[in-house]
Enzyme design. Structure first.
Site, PDB file in Angstrom:
ATOM      1  N   SER A  63       0.836  -1.194   0.000  1.00  0.00           N
ATOM      2  CA  SER A  63       0.000   0.000   0.000  1.00  0.00           C
ATOM      3  C   SER A  63       0.873   1.247   0.000  1.00  0.00           C
ATOM      4  CB  SER A  63      -0.888  -0.012   1.251  1.00  0.00           C
ATOM      5  OG  SER A  63      -1.626   1.185   1.367  1.00  0.00           O
ATOM      6  N   CYS A  64       0.412   2.276  -0.723  1.00  0.00           N
ATOM      7  CA  CYS A  64       1.089   3.578  -0.721  1.00  0.00           C
ATOM      8  C   CYS A  64       0.010   4.646  -0.551  1.00  0.00           C
ATOM      9  CB  CYS A  64       1.917   3.762  -1.989  1.00  0.00           C
ATOM     10  SG  CYS A  64       0.934   3.803  -3.507  1.00  0.00           S
ATOM     11  N   TYR A  65       0.225   5.825  -1.100  1.00  0.00           N
ATOM     12  CA  TYR A  65      -0.757   6.912  -0.980  1.00  0.00           C
ATOM     13  C   TYR A  65      -1.980   6.673  -1.863  1.00  0.00           C
ATOM     14  CZ  TYR A  65       3.108   9.394   1.197  1.00  0.00           C
ATOM     15  OH  TYR A  65       4.146   9.744   2.013  1.00  0.00           O
ATOM     16  N   GLY A  67      -1.828   4.297  -4.847  1.00  0.00           N
ATOM     17  CA  GLY A  67      -1.740   3.090  -5.662  1.00  0.00           C
ATOM     18  C   GLY A  67      -0.751   3.162  -6.803  1.00  0.00           C
ATOM     19  N   PHE A  92      -3.800   3.914   0.327  1.00  0.00           N
ATOM     20  CA  PHE A  92      -4.424   4.112   1.631  1.00  0.00           C
ATOM     21  C   PHE A  92      -5.611   5.064   1.549  1.00  0.00           C
ATOM     22  CE2 PHE A  92      -4.829   6.397   5.692  1.00  0.00           C
ATOM     23  CZ  PHE A  92      -5.256   5.329   6.470  1.00  0.00           C
TER      24      PHE A  92
END
Length: 109
Positions: A63-65, A67, A92
């Site tokens: 997961s990142c900010y 995708g 996220f």
């Protein structure tokens, strides 16, 4: 580039309920402010230790900010021997909008 799959928050939630490992590659401050419940913060400092001790056959969700960055990280981790790697579409931000009760705060999970 190594193989990984892009998945929706709903698919990620199903994998989580079946024991998938979730790693969050955002900066430490963003992670501390909010992250997927049970996720582990992963950065350049913790990467080697994580890979060394991880179950390479366990499903792994990155997961990142939003995708985007998670796709590169997922490809890298797949190249390190993880057999089932996923990138969370929407990151996220979409997770928090979809599953607000499945988030946590703090620097460690």
């Amino acid at each position: 580039m190594s193989e990984f799959k892009r998945i929706s928050p709903q698919q990620a939630q199903e994998l989580r309920s079946n024991g998938a490992v979730v790693v969050d590659i955002r900066d430490p401050q963003s992670f501390a402010l909010g992250h997927i419940s049970g996720s582990r913060h992963l950065d350049n400092h913790s990467l080697h230790d994580f890979i060394t001790h991880a179950d390479l056959d366990a499903p792994l969700i990155v997961s990142c900010y939003h995708g985007n960055s998670s796709q590169s990280a997922a490809a890298y981790l797949a190249g390190q021997g993880f057999s089932e790697v996923y990138s969370l579409d929407g990151g996220f931000e979409l997770w928090r909008a979809t599953f607000p009760s499945e988030t946590a705060q703090g620097s460690e999970e």
